[in-house]
Design a protein around this motif. Structure first.
Motif, short mmCIF file in Angstrom:
data_model
loop_
_atom_site.label_atom_id
_atom_site.label_comp_id
_atom_site.label_asym_id
_atom_site.label_seq_id
_atom_site.Cartn_x
_atom_site.Cartn_y
_atom_site.Cartn_z
N THR A 253 52.98 47.38 40.77
CA THR A 253 53.07 48.40 39.73
C THR A 253 52.54 47.91 38.39
O THR A 253 52.69 48.56 37.38
N ASN A 254 51.90 46.73 38.41
CA ASN A 254 51.24 46.23 37.20
C ASN A 254 52.19 45.91 36.06
O ASN A 254 51.84 46.09 34.89
N LYS A 255 53.40 45.48 36.35
CA LYS A 255 54.31 45.09 35.26
C LYS A 255 54.40 43.58 35.23
O LYS A 255 55.44 42.99 35.58
N ALA B 235 44.08 34.80 41.43
CA ALA B 235 44.74 35.18 40.18
C ALA B 235 43.77 35.05 39.03
O ALA B 235 42.93 34.16 39.01
N TYR B 236 43.85 36.00 38.10
CA TYR B 236 43.15 35.84 36.82
C TYR B 236 44.19 35.33 35.83
O TYR B 236 45.25 35.93 35.70
N ASN B 237 43.87 34.30 35.12
CA ASN B 237 44.82 33.75 34.15
C ASN B 237 46.22 33.65 34.77
O ASN B 237 47.21 33.97 34.14
N TYR B 238 46.28 33.30 36.00
CA TYR B 238 47.57 33.08 36.66
C TYR B 238 48.37 34.35 36.81
O TYR B 238 49.56 34.33 37.01
N LYS B 239 47.68 35.47 36.73
CA LYS B 239 48.34 36.71 37.13
C LYS B 239 47.76 37.05 38.49
O LYS B 239 46.57 37.33 38.61
N PRO B 240 48.59 36.99 39.54
CA PRO B 240 48.04 37.20 40.88
C PRO B 240 47.56 38.64 41.04
O PRO B 240 48.27 39.57 40.70
N VAL B 241 46.33 38.82 41.54
CA VAL B 241 45.84 40.17 41.79
C VAL B 241 45.56 40.40 43.27
O VAL B 241 45.42 41.53 43.70
N LEU B 242 45.46 39.33 44.03
CA LEU B 242 45.33 39.46 45.48
C LEU B 242 46.32 38.51 46.11
O LEU B 242 46.37 37.34 45.72
N GLY C 249 41.06 51.52 47.96
CA GLY C 249 42.27 51.17 47.22
C GLY C 249 42.14 51.70 45.81
O GLY C 249 41.03 51.98 45.36
N PRO C 250 43.26 51.88 45.11
CA PRO C 250 43.20 52.45 43.77
C PRO C 250 42.49 51.52 42.79
O PRO C 250 42.22 50.36 43.11
N ASN C 251 42.20 52.02 41.59
CA ASN C 251 41.60 51.18 40.55
C ASN C 251 42.50 49.99 40.27
O ASN C 251 43.71 50.14 40.19
N GLY C 252 41.88 48.84 40.15
CA GLY C 252 42.67 47.65 39.86
C GLY C 252 43.37 47.06 41.07
O GLY C 252 44.19 46.17 40.95
N ALA C 253 43.03 47.56 42.26
CA ALA C 253 43.69 47.07 43.47
C ALA C 253 43.22 45.67 43.83
O ALA C 253 43.87 44.97 44.59
N GLY C 254 42.08 45.27 43.28
CA GLY C 254 41.55 43.95 43.58
C GLY C 254 40.38 43.98 44.55
O GLY C 254 40.05 42.96 45.15
N LYS C 255 39.73 45.13 44.67
CA LYS C 255 38.62 45.25 45.61
C LYS C 255 37.44 44.38 45.16
O LYS C 255 36.92 43.58 45.94
N SER C 256 37.07 44.52 43.90
CA SER C 256 35.97 43.70 43.38
C SER C 256 36.36 42.23 43.45
O SER C 256 35.53 41.37 43.76
N THR C 257 37.63 41.96 43.14
CA THR C 257 38.10 40.58 43.14
C THR C 257 37.97 39.98 44.54
O THR C 257 37.56 38.83 44.70
N LEU C 258 38.31 40.77 45.55
CA LEU C 258 38.22 40.29 46.93
C LEU C 258 36.78 39.90 47.26
O LEU C 258 36.50 38.81 47.75
N PRO D 280 26.39 43.97 43.04
CA PRO D 280 27.55 43.97 42.15
C PRO D 280 27.92 45.37 41.68
O PRO D 280 27.12 46.30 41.76
N GLN D 281 29.16 45.49 41.19
CA GLN D 281 29.59 46.74 40.57
C GLN D 281 28.76 46.94 39.32
O GLN D 281 28.43 46.00 38.62
N LYS D 282 28.40 48.18 39.04
CA LYS D 282 27.49 48.45 37.91
C LYS D 282 28.03 47.90 36.60
O LYS D 282 29.23 47.83 36.39
N ASP E 3 29.56 46.57 45.97
CA ASP E 3 30.70 47.02 45.16
C ASP E 3 30.38 48.38 44.56
O ASP E 3 29.62 48.48 43.60
N GLU E 4 30.94 49.40 45.13
CA GLU E 4 30.75 50.78 44.69
C GLU E 4 29.30 51.18 44.48
O GLU E 4 28.89 51.53 43.38
N PRO E 5 28.52 51.17 45.56
CA PRO E 5 27.11 51.56 45.42
C PRO E 5 26.94 53.04 45.15
O PRO E 5 25.87 53.46 44.75
N HIS F 174 34.56 51.59 48.35
CA HIS F 174 34.31 53.02 48.34
C HIS F 174 35.48 53.76 47.72
O HIS F 174 36.63 53.38 47.91
N HIS F 175 35.18 54.80 46.95
CA HIS F 175 36.26 55.52 46.29
C HIS F 175 36.51 56.91 46.84
O HIS F 175 37.61 57.45 46.72
N ASP F 176 35.48 57.49 47.44
CA ASP F 176 35.61 58.87 47.88
C ASP F 176 36.23 58.91 49.28
O ASP F 176 35.56 58.74 50.29
#
Ligand SMILES: Nc1ncnc2c1ncn2[C@@H]1O[C@H](COP(=O)(O)OP(=O)(O)OP(=O)(O)O)[C@@H](O)[C@H]1O
Ligand SMILES: [Mg+2]
Lengths: 375, 386, 245
Positions: free
Chosen positions: B368-370, C15-22, C39-48, C81-83, C164-166, C196-198
């Motif tokens: 949840t991004n907290k 993790a970015y800056n020790y904030k785990p994203v995947l 996955g939703p925005n910020g889900a870590g798709k690009s990161t993966l 890459p993502q645009k 990444d999101e062509p 993919h988002h759609d």
């Protein structure tokens, strides 16, 4: 002094020849490497590094006790590099932004250098300690040895540039992608940075700390306006830089009291202004002209399609209508009607107008064209 | 201390305060390099002013020079808007060109203008007390003191009057506009104050020290606090302390005062840069190391939660499969054991109840991004930190 | 589709800056699939994708491409890459950008020659961008830019493609053109992985799908796992997608 006389003098007079050659080579190498600085969004790094070089010069002097140009250059290089990497350290490890980091290193290093130099000379007055030489540079003090040194460094720069051209180009354009292709981006990055610092340090004696930034940026900024190819841009920047050096030297040599550095910078500045205004594809002048022309075309098209809709109501498209009707249409002028007549879209009979065959076709196509253009 | 010495320190301190105030806002607005540009590009204004008045301290000259400063900003912004070059290139182009124009104007009129460009850039505080202000023949102190004092007074008055506007427009330009303060007016007002301060100070301390006095104290303060008021106070203190200690450093080394003050600014910055409690390099590196271990711990716990099969939970799996170096996996294992998150039975690692709870909560927070709450949670669960 | 595993991700944590994203991602992608990562925005798709390609260094876990570490298999992997990750005002033409795709196989110092240029022109032809080969890249529309980057990946002549999101900012016609190229790649036995988002078009375009939101939710054939249950788990809210047969 007229030009032929001056050119003769350049070839015969030792001092003038040395200075001309020196500033030309310097202009070429800073123009070349400046292109990379500009494209890396590190334009102000040049200003910061040239200031940051000062303590290096002072310490080199303190250690060797000699004013050997090359040793001082080495000191300047080391201190410039320390400054550069410290700037990066500040940006990556603290929340201070790049502008603050640049300004910090610039002013702090320079002040420290000033302290060292005045301390060495035991001259509390900074101007008398010979500091002014580095502030504005003194092209007049160039000797043949310096020019050889510059030529050597430029040669090395050129060699490395050609050798790693492909790597430099792709790193500047798309760093992440470069990594996926397996290139060591850190190495390429350090290589470019080192050469930029080297070019700056090389110019200190000639144009000085303050104006170095312009030597680096002006030829590159001017060159960018004329081309969409990196190689042409770097080449043009080198030419513009060299040319600024030669012309600047000539102007300052033929007038009293003009130091070379500022004149070179102004000549380079003229290149920039000229390019900003007159470049055919990006220049402000042509952009404005294109803008006006587009607007006029659009107005004409609108008038034509207005006429088209009136003409449509009649079976016979050539049926004449009163010019008065057109007055209802915003943007209609006598001039635009004249233009349409000239283009043979419209015929005028006294106070009446009618569409020609050609005018009707064009107007009918207008809609399709417009949508195509937008795609 | 002679009265000249006291006067020099007083002038230096006032300059430091007058610079620290606009400097703080420049640093916060990511415009620090603009101050460098202004400090150089005011030269043509100074020269023209000097043609007219023949007096470096005349208000007209200060006005003209400050005007050149504003012109610099406008020019830079215009070039940026054309999109022909990138933003910072515009700054790097404009100021050397204006500066060159100034230098050439001086050179072409060398007979009429006794103006030393080096002095503009480097300044000489030691001479400041000799230029006295006379009112009806009565000596009321050095001229520089009066000039910089006046500028400081105006700056402080403006700061107090527009503090709220400055604050809002610095941190949220959009909000400022919606509240009805024009960000443009605040922006150009700040530029005007910076220009006037630069001009007022260059005669005494030189343009380059002005840049140092604007940026360094603010940057140093920014490493210590995020609170605007506190940052202003700290910046002023750093400026004044550097000014006075710098003066004495110059005195003992027999070196340039401007250079020494800058060096002291550098010493303070370096000290804070290294040792600041939260944002200093050492603290940052320590925290990064701690967080690295704690994130590894989280990863490890999550792995345990995800995998019921024994092969995935064998101690050796940590080394082989998760691909950590030996040292780190041992640290992580120890930390997890110490905090009662896991137990090891015949080389098979399992989560304790506490470990389960901690991991589930952490997952929820991350999805949840907290993120901030993870740190709080660590305080609740951890007996020992990484 | 063969039985070989093209990409194998094991316990990957980033993790970015020790904030785990995947977190603790296990993933096996069989060779020859056309796979969507959703996955939703910020889900870590690009990161993966970035950590599979070694652009980001993971905290834990390992990645294997056909059984070997990525560093050894670079030649057979291509990336779109993502645009927005490049400098659009850079002085370079469309053709130039596509030629950059050959730099990896050239290695250090060696310059692209006629052969590389020919390959680049062919790739441009394939994405229908040949008429624009001398355009500066900022003078292309968003969809055209996307196609240039696709061509740059095609010219790498890889076995595995990461995109990444062509389809971001691309009109319907271009989208169909791109998906046809991707399907062609799959026909040629290549593995294609697309963020993919759609969601509506997933069943139509792809045969394999991975649901991602910090953790891996599910992965497998579209017809088996592309259902409301997994979508809800991934996107949080109650999702209803009518799957066309
Ligand atoms: N350079 C970075 N520094 C810090 N955090 C980052 C960075 N890049 C991404 N993040 C964070 O990591 C998380 C995952 O980002 P990522 O770009 O992988 O998402 P995504 O799934 O590709 O999203 P989108 O659909 O928007 O492209 C996000 O919460 C994002 O805020
Ligand atoms: Mg993404």
């Amino acid at each position: 002094m007229d030009i032929t006389e001056y050119i003769k003098l350049v070839f015969t007079d030792y001092t003038l020849r040395t200075i001309t050659l020196g500033t030309a080579i310097l202009g070429a190498v800073t123009g070349m490497l400046g292109s990379f600085a500009v494209l890396r969004k590190q334009s102000l790094l040049g200003d910061a590094i040239s200031h940051a070089a000062l303590p290096g010069i002072a310490i080199a002097f303190l250690i060797t006790g000699a004013k050997d140009g090359n040793i001082l250059l080495l000191g300047a290089l080391v201190s410039g590099l320390i400054g550069t990497f410290w700037i990066r350290g500040i940006i990556s490890k603290t929340h201070l932004k790049s502008d603050t980091a640049l300004g910090l290193i610039l002013s702090l290093f320079f002040g420290f250098g000033m302290l060292l130099i005045t301390f060495i000379q035991k001259q509390p007055n900074a101007n008398q300690a010979g500091l002014d030489k580095y502030l504005f540079g003194q092209a007049a003090t160039l000797v043949e040895r310096d020019v050889w040194m510059m030529a050597l460094v430029t040669g090395i720069c050129l060699f490395v540039l050609l050798l790693f051209w492909k790597e430099f180009k792709i790193l500047l354009f798309d760093a992440d992608y470069t990594k996926t292709l397996g290139f060591n981006t850190k190495f390429i990055d350090i290589l470019i940075t080192t050469f930029i610092v080297l070019a700056i340090v090389l110019g200190l004696q000639t144009v000085g700390v303050v104006l170095m930034s312009a030597m680096l940026l002006a030829p590159a900024a001017a060159a960018r306006q004329w081309t969409n190819s990196l190689s042409v841009m770097v080449f043009l920047a080198a030419i513009f830089g060299a040319f600024s050096g030669v012309v600047g030297t000539a102007i300052s040599a033929s007038e009293n009291n003009l130091s070379t550095g500022p004149v070179i910078v102004l000549v380079a500045g003229v290149f920039v202004i000229f390019s900003f205004i007159f470049s055919p594809s990006r220049g402000l002048l042509f952009k404005q002209i294109r803008f006006i022309r587009n607007r006029r075309d659009l107005q004409l098209q609108k008038t034509l399609s207005f006429m088209f809709h009136i003409a449509e109501t009649h079976e016979n498209i050539g049926h004449p209508h009163a010019i008065k009707i057109l007055n209802n249409f915003q943007g209609f002028t006598k001039g635009s009607l004249q233009k349409l007549v000239q283009k043979n879209y419209v015929k005028i009979h006294g106070a009446m107008w009618s569409l020609t065959e050609e005018g009707f076709k064009t107007a009918a196509n207008l809609y399709n064209q417009q949508t195509q253009k937008n795609e | 201390m002679s009265s000249a010495q006291i006067e020099i320190q007083l002038i230096a301190s006032l300059v430091a305060i007058a610079c620290a105030i606009p400097g703080t806002f420049l640093v916060l607005r990511k415009m620090a390099m603009i101050s460098d540009a202004i400090s150089h590009s005011i030269l043509p204004g100074i020269v023209i002013g000097f043609f007219i008045t023949q007096d470096l301290n005349s208000p007209l000259l200060i006005f003209l020079a400050a005007l050149t400063g504003i012109i610099t900003v406008v020019l830079v912004e215009y070039i940026q808007k054309t999109g022909l070059v990138k933003e910072d290139t515009a700054i790097g182009l404009v100021f050397p060109i204006l500066f060159s124009i100034g230098v050439i104007m001086i050179a072409k009129n060398a007979n009429d203008v006794h103006l030393d460009v080096d002095a503009v850039l480097l300044g000489e505080l030691a001479f400041a007390p000799f230029d006295r202000m006379l009112v009806y023949g009565v000596d009321v102190g050095p001229k520089s003191l009066w000039i910089i004092g006046t500028i400081l007074l105006i700056t402080v008055a403006l700061l107090i009057a527009f503090f709220k506007e400055l604050k809002v427009s610095t941190f949220d330009a959009g909000l400022a506009a919606s509240l009805g303060f024009s960000p443009a007016i605040i922006h150009y007002g700040l530029m005007a104050v910076s220009s006037v301060t630069t001009v007022g100070a260059f005669d005494a301390v030189g343009a380059i020290l002005v840049v140092a006095l604007m940026i360094s104290p603010a940057a140093t303060a920014y490493l210590l606090t995020n609170n605007l008021k506190r940052m202003l106070v700290y910046a002023v203190c750093f400026g004044v302390i550097s000014a006075i200690s710098g003066y004495w450093l110059a005195h003992f080394l027999d070196a340039s005062i401007a250079g020494s003050i800058t060096t002291m600014l550098g010493v303070f910055f370096l000290g804070v840069y290294l040792f600041a409690p939260n944002k200093g390099i050492i603290a940052v590196m320590y925290r990064e190391k701690q967080q690295r271990i704690e994130v590894s711990l989280l990863t490890f716990l999550l792995h345990l939660k995800n995998h019921k099969e024994k092969s995935e939970r064998h101690v050796n799996h940590l080394n082989e499969h998760i691909n950590w170096q030996k040292v780190r996996s041992k640290t992580v294992l120890d930390l997890a054991l110490k905090n009662n998150m896991i137990y090891i039975d015949k080389h098979i690692v399992s989560l304790t109840e506490k470990g389960e709870g901690f991991t589930s909560k952490a997952i929820t927070y991350i999805i949840t991004n907290k993120d901030a709450q993870i740190e709080d949670m660590k305080d609740d669960f951890f007996l020992f930190r990484g | 589709m063969s039985d070989k595993i093209a990409v194998k991700v094991d316990d990957l944590t980033v993790a970015y800056n020790y904030k785990p994203v995947l977190w603790d991602i296990d993933l096996e992608i069989p060779e020859g699939v056309l796979m969507a990562i959703v996955g939703p925005n910020g889900a870590g798709k690009s990161t993966l994708i970035k950590s599979i390609l070694g652009i980001l260094k993971p905290i834990a876990g390992s990645v294997e491409i056909f059984g070997k570490p990525y560093a050894k298999q670079r030649q057979i992997v291509a990336y779109v890459p993502q645009k927005g990750s490049v400098d659009w005002d850079f002085p370079t033409t469309a053709l130039d950008v596509v030629i950059m795709g050959t730099y990896g196989s050239l290695g250090w110092i060696k310059r692209p020659r006629q052969k590389e240029k020919k390959a680049a022109l062919e790739a441009l032809e394939k994405v229908g961008m040949l008429p624009f080969k001398n355009r500066q890249i900022s003078q292309l529309s968003g969809g055209q830019q996307q196609r240039i980057f696709l061509a740059r990946a095609l010219v790498q002549n890889a076995s595995i493609y990461f995109m990444d999101e062509p389809f971001q900012g691309v009109d319907a016609t271009t989208e169909i053109a791109i998906i046809n190229i991707l399907k062609e790649l799959r026909k040629a036995g290549k593995t294609v992985i697309v963020v993919h988002h759609d969601l509506q078009t997933v069943p139509e375009y792809f045969d394999w799908v991975t649901f991602l939101n910090v953790k891996k939710i599910a992965t497998g054939p579209v017809k088996d796992i592309f259902n409301d249950d997994n979508l809800t788990k991934t996107y949080g809210i109650n999702y209803k997608v009518s799957i066309q047969e």
